[in-house]
Design a protein around this motif. Structure first.
Motif, PDB file in Angstrom:
ATOM      1  N   VAL B  34       2.369 -19.115 -49.969  1.00  0.00           N
ATOM      2  CA  VAL B  34       3.391 -18.638 -50.892  1.00  0.00           C
ATOM      3  C   VAL B  34       3.202 -19.303 -52.248  1.00  0.00           C
ATOM      4  CG1 VAL B  34       5.858 -18.439 -51.278  1.00  0.00           C
ATOM      5  CG2 VAL B  34       4.962 -18.380 -48.974  1.00  0.00           C
ATOM      6  N   LEU B  35       2.768 -20.592 -52.208  1.00  0.00           N
ATOM      7  CA  LEU B  35       2.636 -21.318 -53.477  1.00  0.00           C
ATOM      8  C   LEU B  35       1.225 -21.208 -54.030  1.00  0.00           C
ATOM      9  CD1 LEU B  35       4.718 -24.458 -52.517  1.00  0.00           C
ATOM     10  CD2 LEU B  35       5.422 -22.474 -53.873  1.00  0.00           C
ATOM     11  N   ILE B  36       0.248 -21.348 -53.165  1.00  0.00           N
ATOM     12  CA  ILE B  36      -1.139 -21.266 -53.617  1.00  0.00           C
ATOM     13  C   ILE B  36      -1.716 -19.958 -53.104  1.00  0.00           C
ATOM     14  CG2 ILE B  36      -3.380 -22.408 -53.614  1.00  0.00           C
ATOM     15  CD1 ILE B  36      -1.733 -24.962 -52.749  1.00  0.00           C
ATOM     16  N   GLY B  37      -1.846 -19.008 -53.984  1.00  0.00           N
ATOM     17  CA  GLY B  37      -2.267 -17.664 -53.579  1.00  0.00           C
ATOM     18  C   GLY B  37      -3.607 -17.679 -52.876  1.00  0.00           C
ATOM     19  N   GLY B  38      -3.692 -16.962 -51.774  1.00  0.00           N
ATOM     20  CA  GLY B  38      -4.963 -16.783 -51.104  1.00  0.00           C
ATOM     21  C   GLY B  38      -5.421 -17.965 -50.276  1.00  0.00           C
ATOM     22  N   LEU B  39      -4.619 -19.029 -50.194  1.00  0.00           N
ATOM     23  CA  LEU B  39      -5.039 -20.223 -49.451  1.00  0.00           C
ATOM     24  C   LEU B  39      -5.350 -19.871 -48.007  1.00  0.00           C
ATOM     25  CD1 LEU B  39      -5.397 -23.328 -49.538  1.00  0.00           C
ATOM     26  CD2 LEU B  39      -3.068 -23.479 -48.650  1.00  0.00           C
ATOM     27  N   GLY B  40      -4.397 -19.141 -47.383  1.00  0.00           N
ATOM     28  CA  GLY B  40      -4.578 -18.762 -45.985  1.00  0.00           C
ATOM     29  C   GLY B  40      -5.844 -17.963 -45.773  1.00  0.00           C
ATOM     30  N   CYS B  41      -6.164 -17.065 -46.715  1.00  0.00           N
ATOM     31  CA  CYS B  41      -7.367 -16.244 -46.590  1.00  0.00           C
ATOM     32  C   CYS B  41      -8.614 -17.101 -46.725  1.00  0.00           C
ATOM     33  CB  CYS B  41      -7.376 -15.157 -47.660  1.00  0.00           C
ATOM     34  SG  CYS B  41      -6.023 -14.006 -47.505  1.00  0.00           S
ATOM     35  N   LEU B  42      -8.601 -18.028 -47.686  1.00  0.00           N
ATOM     36  CA  LEU B  42      -9.763 -18.885 -47.912  1.00  0.00           C
ATOM     37  C   LEU B  42     -10.054 -19.715 -46.675  1.00  0.00           C
ATOM     38  CD1 LEU B  42      -9.051 -20.079 -51.564  1.00  0.00           C
ATOM     39  CD2 LEU B  42     -10.870 -18.559 -50.795  1.00  0.00           C
ATOM     40  N   VAL B  43      -8.971 -20.242 -46.050  1.00  0.00           N
ATOM     41  CA  VAL B  43      -9.145 -21.064 -44.859  1.00  0.00           C
ATOM     42  C   VAL B  43      -9.810 -20.273 -43.749  1.00  0.00           C
ATOM     43  CG1 VAL B  43      -7.893 -22.267 -43.043  1.00  0.00           C
ATOM     44  CG2 VAL B  43      -7.224 -22.573 -45.435  1.00  0.00           C
ATOM     45  N   LYS B  49     -11.356 -12.157 -50.953  1.00  0.00           N
ATOM     46  CA  LYS B  49      -9.955 -11.796 -51.018  1.00  0.00           C
ATOM     47  C   LYS B  49      -9.119 -12.984 -51.496  1.00  0.00           C
ATOM     48  CE  LYS B  49      -6.780  -9.289 -47.981  1.00  0.00           C
ATOM     49  NZ  LYS B  49      -6.522  -9.002 -46.564  1.00  0.00           N
ATOM     50  N   GLY B  50      -9.376 -14.153 -50.890  1.00  0.00           N
ATOM     51  CA  GLY B  50      -8.628 -15.346 -51.272  1.00  0.00           C
ATOM     52  C   GLY B  50      -8.823 -15.675 -52.736  1.00  0.00           C
ATOM     53  N   ALA B  51     -10.080 -15.591 -53.179  1.00  0.00           N
ATOM     54  CA  ALA B  51     -10.371 -15.918 -54.577  1.00  0.00           C
ATOM     55  C   ALA B  51      -9.642 -14.952 -55.511  1.00  0.00           C
ATOM     56  CB  ALA B  51     -11.873 -15.857 -54.822  1.00  0.00           C
ATOM     57  N   LEU B  52      -9.571 -13.687 -55.121  1.00  0.00           N
ATOM     58  CA  LEU B  52      -8.883 -12.703 -55.966  1.00  0.00           C
ATOM     59  C   LEU B  52      -7.398 -13.044 -56.092  1.00  0.00           C
ATOM     60  CD1 LEU B  52     -10.447  -9.293 -54.932  1.00  0.00           C
ATOM     61  CD2 LEU B  52     -10.632 -10.474 -57.131  1.00  0.00           C
ATOM     62  N   TYR B  53      -6.777 -13.370 -54.954  1.00  0.00           N
ATOM     63  CA  TYR B  53      -5.364 -13.762 -54.992  1.00  0.00           C
ATOM     64  C   TYR B  53      -5.166 -14.947 -55.923  1.00  0.00           C
ATOM     65  CZ  TYR B  53      -3.515 -10.829 -51.242  1.00  0.00           C
ATOM     66  OH  TYR B  53      -3.086  -9.780 -50.499  1.00  0.00           O
ATOM     67  N   LEU B  54      -6.048 -15.949 -55.740  1.00  0.00           N
ATOM     68  CA  LEU B  54      -5.900 -17.176 -56.522  1.00  0.00           C
ATOM     69  C   LEU B  54      -6.067 -16.886 -58.008  1.00  0.00           C
ATOM     70  CD1 LEU B  54      -5.363 -20.116 -55.966  1.00  0.00           C
ATOM     71  CD2 LEU B  54      -7.819 -20.547 -56.013  1.00  0.00           C
ATOM     72  N   ALA B  55      -7.086 -16.085 -58.341  1.00  0.00           N
ATOM     73  CA  ALA B  55      -7.336 -15.776 -59.750  1.00  0.00           C
ATOM     74  C   ALA B  55      -6.142 -15.052 -60.358  1.00  0.00           C
ATOM     75  CB  ALA B  55      -8.596 -14.922 -59.879  1.00  0.00           C
ATOM     76  N   ALA B  56      -5.595 -14.076 -59.612  1.00  0.00           N
ATOM     77  CA  ALA B  56      -4.457 -13.329 -60.135  1.00  0.00           C
ATOM     78  C   ALA B  56      -3.271 -14.248 -60.360  1.00  0.00           C
ATOM     79  CB  ALA B  56      -4.087 -12.208 -59.162  1.00  0.00           C
ATOM     80  N   GLU B  57      -3.066 -15.166 -59.396  1.00  0.00           N
ATOM     81  CA  GLU B  57      -1.928 -16.067 -59.550  1.00  0.00           C
ATOM     82  C   GLU B  57      -2.130 -16.970 -60.759  1.00  0.00           C
ATOM     83  OE1 GLU B  57      -1.355 -18.959 -56.524  1.00  0.00           O
ATOM     84  OE2 GLU B  57       0.617 -19.529 -57.299  1.00  0.00           O
ATOM     85  N   GLY B 140      -9.086 -15.226 -31.465  1.00  0.00           N
ATOM     86  CA  GLY B 140     -10.513 -15.500 -31.397  1.00  0.00           C
ATOM     87  C   GLY B 140     -11.371 -14.444 -32.060  1.00  0.00           C
ATOM     88  N   MET B 141     -10.767 -13.669 -32.990  1.00  0.00           N
ATOM     89  CA  MET B 141     -11.554 -12.640 -33.667  1.00  0.00           C
ATOM     90  C   MET B 141     -11.807 -13.062 -35.099  1.00  0.00           C
ATOM     91  SD  MET B 141      -9.895  -9.101 -32.333  1.00  0.00           S
ATOM     92  CE  MET B 141      -8.208  -9.613 -32.268  1.00  0.00           C
ATOM     93  N   LYS B 142     -12.847 -12.431 -35.667  1.00  0.00           N
ATOM     94  CA  LYS B 142     -13.150 -12.732 -37.063  1.00  0.00           C
ATOM     95  C   LYS B 142     -12.300 -11.812 -37.949  1.00  0.00           C
ATOM     96  CE  LYS B 142     -17.226 -13.360 -40.014  1.00  0.00           C
ATOM     97  NZ  LYS B 142     -16.474 -12.962 -41.178  1.00  0.00           N
ATOM     98  N   ALA B 143     -11.648 -12.394 -38.935  1.00  0.00           N
ATOM     99  CA  ALA B 143     -10.829 -11.570 -39.837  1.00  0.00           C
ATOM    100  C   ALA B 143     -11.735 -10.654 -40.644  1.00  0.00           C
ATOM    101  CB  ALA B 143     -10.030 -12.468 -40.776  1.00  0.00           C
ATOM    102  N   PRO B 144     -11.275  -9.446 -40.970  1.00  0.00           N
ATOM    103  CA  PRO B 144     -12.145  -8.505 -41.698  1.00  0.00           C
ATOM    104  C   PRO B 144     -12.567  -9.056 -43.054  1.00  0.00           C
ATOM    105  CG  PRO B 144      -9.885  -7.709 -41.607  1.00  0.00           C
ATOM    106  CD  PRO B 144      -9.966  -8.871 -40.684  1.00  0.00           C
ATOM    107  N   GLY B 145     -13.832  -8.898 -43.387  1.00  0.00           N
ATOM    108  CA  GLY B 145     -14.328  -9.373 -44.670  1.00  0.00           C
ATOM    109  C   GLY B 145     -14.061  -8.367 -45.772  1.00  0.00           C
ATOM    110  N   ILE B 146     -14.586  -8.679 -46.946  1.00  0.00           N
ATOM    111  CA  ILE B 146     -14.268  -7.856 -48.114  1.00  0.00           C
ATOM    112  C   ILE B 146     -14.834  -6.446 -47.961  1.00  0.00           C
ATOM    113  CG2 ILE B 146     -16.281  -8.664 -49.418  1.00  0.00           C
ATOM    114  CD1 ILE B 146     -12.854  -7.843 -50.902  1.00  0.00           C
TER     115      ILE B 146
END
Lengths: 289, 459
Positions: B34-43, B49-57, B140-146
């Motif tokens: 909520v505070l650091i955009g895209g953190l969860g995605c980056l982890v 996707k995470g980088a895009l969230y962060l850049a926009a924020e 145990g699945m891989k999250a979808p990539g970009i």
């Protein structure tokens, strides 16, 4: 005896004749102003006043004046301005309309109903209100002078085009869903369904959207008047023609106004007659939501 | 049908992906998203996707820090500093220091509010996608990539790609201006008391002035409102009935060359309205073609006061509107009239019903049922019928002390108030009230007609 049997009774025949006469009178009333302007555009005497209803002598000088006398009004320039705006508007608007109509007709997502209601509510605001505000915004951006005025016009014409999705959506709704399903079983994606199935099947409505949005800037007066203000170089046809009837110009330009009206009306009327078969679609489309 | 190509695994489809669920059930990384955009995605390895969230924020935050916060704070007062003239000893000249301009402050303030809303939306999205990525990891699945995400945007989530640009267009060029204009209704932005550069919030004062029957403004408002409503009712009803009658007449089986008659009327719709309206205005001038023709025929001595007498002017604009709109109605109704089931007419004929009864009991109810949405649109269209009034009567005749003429509608009065007289505050009030009047009418009729609900009947 036998011939009388086939004929209608006398009073019925009188009614039928009267009905035709009545229609003819109505048609005359409706066509009279159009005939009048067509004849006036060829009138030889100048000025807005004419001592007879129809002119008595004719010439083409009013048309020649439009394309040669640029002292006050530059008609070819106005045509070009309108054409530029119209082409850009028609491409952007059609893209927006088709995109929105497809999304609302074929996709089911959470905010779909809400978006449709919101667009209905926004449509209830007088369009003129946002127009005035747009004028201030463009003025602050410095877009109300110079070539950016064209961008401003296109932006306002095409910007809200997505909200006019109803006719196209009504059309898409009538295309059978089983076509989509068959394509998707064969592995097509939704965007392929749009470009390979819906679009080819909806050529009439795409053409209709293209043509109506192309004609828009030729017909609109209000927005162009507000945005252009005194910028004569960027006048669209409608604004320029309105100016021709201002007190200081009317005596010299009235007949040329009539000529301009004829020049503009012929292509727009042709476009309209070409697209008119879709107008009834608009009402039945509205019934379906 | 949606299940056919949906690539999201079924167990995850059933999980609620909401902000509340994410805050309750997510890990620390999810909550921090909520505070650091895209953190969860980056982890979880969704780097792009995470980088895009962060850049926009970061972009939005940088804007807020740089000018956003000032814009917001100045929105409260709308600026106070007037333009100042200062004597400069060194150059022995007066120098001007720019004062505040309330209009600019108001606009930037509204844009900043929009950015704040965008930031809130972004953080909600960031939280949700972080939670989604975590749900994948838990199973145990891989999250979808970009690449997969983009593919989804062209398939199952195509509506997002399709709608984002049109919605952005509507927000920027319709909604933002509407909010901007509506805000002016609560200020004193007007040429009165010279408030064109610096103005203030005044609350509901303008609404009070407009509603006050005692003041001159209130009197004008109520009379314009009364005329607008009667105009809309008369214009809609007359167009609809005359159009329907004309359509029935042409459809009558005894009429020959139907196509020709329709063409005659349709031709007048085909010519742009502003052209025909300007021509009609010209023809109806005191020395215009109609008066000249009537005088030449010796029917009248003095010119008819088409736009100079109140009653004449009102009747004239209604007749002009009939001229302009009846062919359009004809065009729209012809197809529907032909679709009325023939057996209805047949049974009416067997029962001995005459043409009038048939019209009243069959044609009219059927048409009203089918064309209710069209009637509503045409009613709202008539309330906002700028062109027919502005290009013909121009609202005339007008009493000297009033800003509105006796054929002015709310919408043309709005034009005169803002463009001609620079009473922007009152103009905005009139705009809002027009909207209110339209919403009430449409909502009531829509509920009443119920055809809005029955949307998918055809599929």
């Amino acid at each position: 005896m036998s011939t009388i049997k086939h004929k209608k009774p006398l009073h019925k025949r009188v009614v039928i004749v009267l009905a035709h006469v009545f229609l003819a009178v109505l048609a005359a009333i409706w066509l009279l102003p159009i005939l009048w302007v067509a004849l006036t555009s060829f009138r030889q005497t100048q000025g807005s006043y004419c001592s007879t209803f129809f002119p008595t002598s004719y010439s083409v000088r009013n048309y020649v004046k439009l394309f040669t006398d640029f002292s006050v009004f530059n008609f070819p320039q106005m045509l070009l301005n309108t054409l530029l705006v119209a082409v850009a508007n028609c491409l952007i608007s059609t893209f927006f309309v088709v995109a929105v109509a497809y999304a609302f007709s074929r996709m089911r997502f959470k905010s779909r109903k809400r978006l449709m209601s919101v667009s209905m509510i926004i449509n209830l605001f007088p369009g003129f209100m946002s127009m005035i505000a747009c004028y201030y915004i463009f003025k602050m951006l410095g877009w109300t002078n110079g070539p950016m005025l064209r961008v401003a016009l296109i932006a306002v014409y095409a910007g809200g085009a997505g909200m006019g999705y109803h006719i196209a959506k009504g059309y898409f709704d009538t295309i059978s869903l089983s076509l989509d399903e068959a394509a998707m079983l064969d592995g097509a994606t939704k965007s392929q369904v749009l470009t390979k199935i819906i679009m080819p099947l909806s050529k009439p409505i795409v053409v209709y959207t293209l043509l109506t949005s192309f004609a828009g800037p030729f017909k609109d007066f209000m927005l162009a008047k507000v945005l252009c203000g005194p910028n004569k170089d960027y006048y669209t046809v409608a604004v320029g023609m309105y100016q021709m009837l201002e007190k200081e110009y009317i005596d010299e330009w009235f007949c040329s106004f009539a000529a301009a009206a004829v020049i503009i009306s012929i292509p727009i009327a042709a476009l309209f007659l070409f697209t008119q078969k879709y107008y009834s679609v608009s009402t039945s489309g509205a019934v379906k939501g | 049908m949606d299940k056919l190509t949906d690539t999201t695994p079924r167990p995850i489809q059933q999980e609620p992906i909401t902000c509340r669920a994410a805050l309750r059930g997510g890990s620390v990384a999810v909550k921090l998203s909520v505070l650091i955009g895209g953190l969860g995605c980056l982890v979880r390895g969704q780097l792009v996707k995470g980088a895009l969230y962060l850049a926009a924020e970061l972009f939005l935050l940088a804007y807020m820090a740089q000018s956003g916060l000032t814009n917001l704070s100045r929105l409260v007062t709308l600026g106070e500093m007037e333009q100042q003239k200062i004597w400069n000893e060194a150059t022995s000249m007066f120098e001007y220091i720019d004062g505040d301009r309330s209009l600019v402050i108001l606009l930037y303030g509204i844009v900043t509010v929009a950015f704040v809303l965008a930031l809130v939306l972004l953080m909600r999205l960031s939280l949700k996608s972080a939670y989604l990525a975590e749900l994948y990891a838990r199973r145990g699945m891989k999250a979808p990539g970009i690449v997969q995400d983009v593919r989804e945007l062209l398939d199952q989530r195509l509506h997002i790609s399709l709608l984002s640009l049109p919605i952005l267009g509507v927000l920027t060029f319709t909604v933002l201006p509407l909010v901007f204009m509506s805000c002016m209704a609560f200020t004193n932005y007007s040429i009165l008391d010279n408030k064109l550069v610096l103005f203030d919030w005044v609350g509901l004062d303008n609404f009070r002035r407009v509603f006050n029957l005692g003041g001159s403004l209130g009197k004008t408002f109520w009379s314009v409102l009364g005329w607008t409503l009667s105009w809309a009712v008369i214009a809609t009803a007359s167009n609809y009935f005359l159009g329907m009658l004309l359509s029935l007449l042409i459809n009558w089986k005894e009429i020959r060359i139907k196509k020709f008659w329709r063409f005659c009327f349709v031709l007048t719709v085909a010519v742009p309205h502003f052209v025909t309206l300007l021509i009609i205005r010209q023809m109806l001038q005191p020395n215009g073609a109609v008066n000249v023709a009537l005088q030449n025929m010796g029917l009248i001595d003095a010119a008819l006061p088409f736009f100079t007498d109140v009653t004449w002017s009102r009747v004239t604009v209604i007749l002009i509107n009939i001229w302009v709109s009846v062919p359009y109605v004809l065009l729209q109704l012809t197809g529907i009239l032909q679709n009325i089931p023939a057996e209805l007419y047949e049974s009416a004929r067997v029962d001995g019903a005459g043409p009038l009864v048939t019209f009243a009991k069959i044609t009219l109810p059927y048409m009203l049922f089918v064309t209710m949405p069209y009637l509503i649109t045409s009613f709202t269209g008539n309330i906002n019928n700028f062109n027919v009034i502005f290009l013909t009567s121009q609202g005339l005749p007008r009493a000297v002390e009033s800003t509105a003429g006796s054929t002015d509608l709310l919408i043309t009065w709005l034009y005169k108030l803002t463009i001609d007289n620079q009473y922007y505050d009152i103009g905005a009030v009139i705009g809002i009230l027009t909207f209110a009047a339209l919403s009430v009418v449409s909502l009531v009729t829509f509920r009443f007609s119920g055809s809005y609900k029955n949307e998918e009947g055809f599929q």
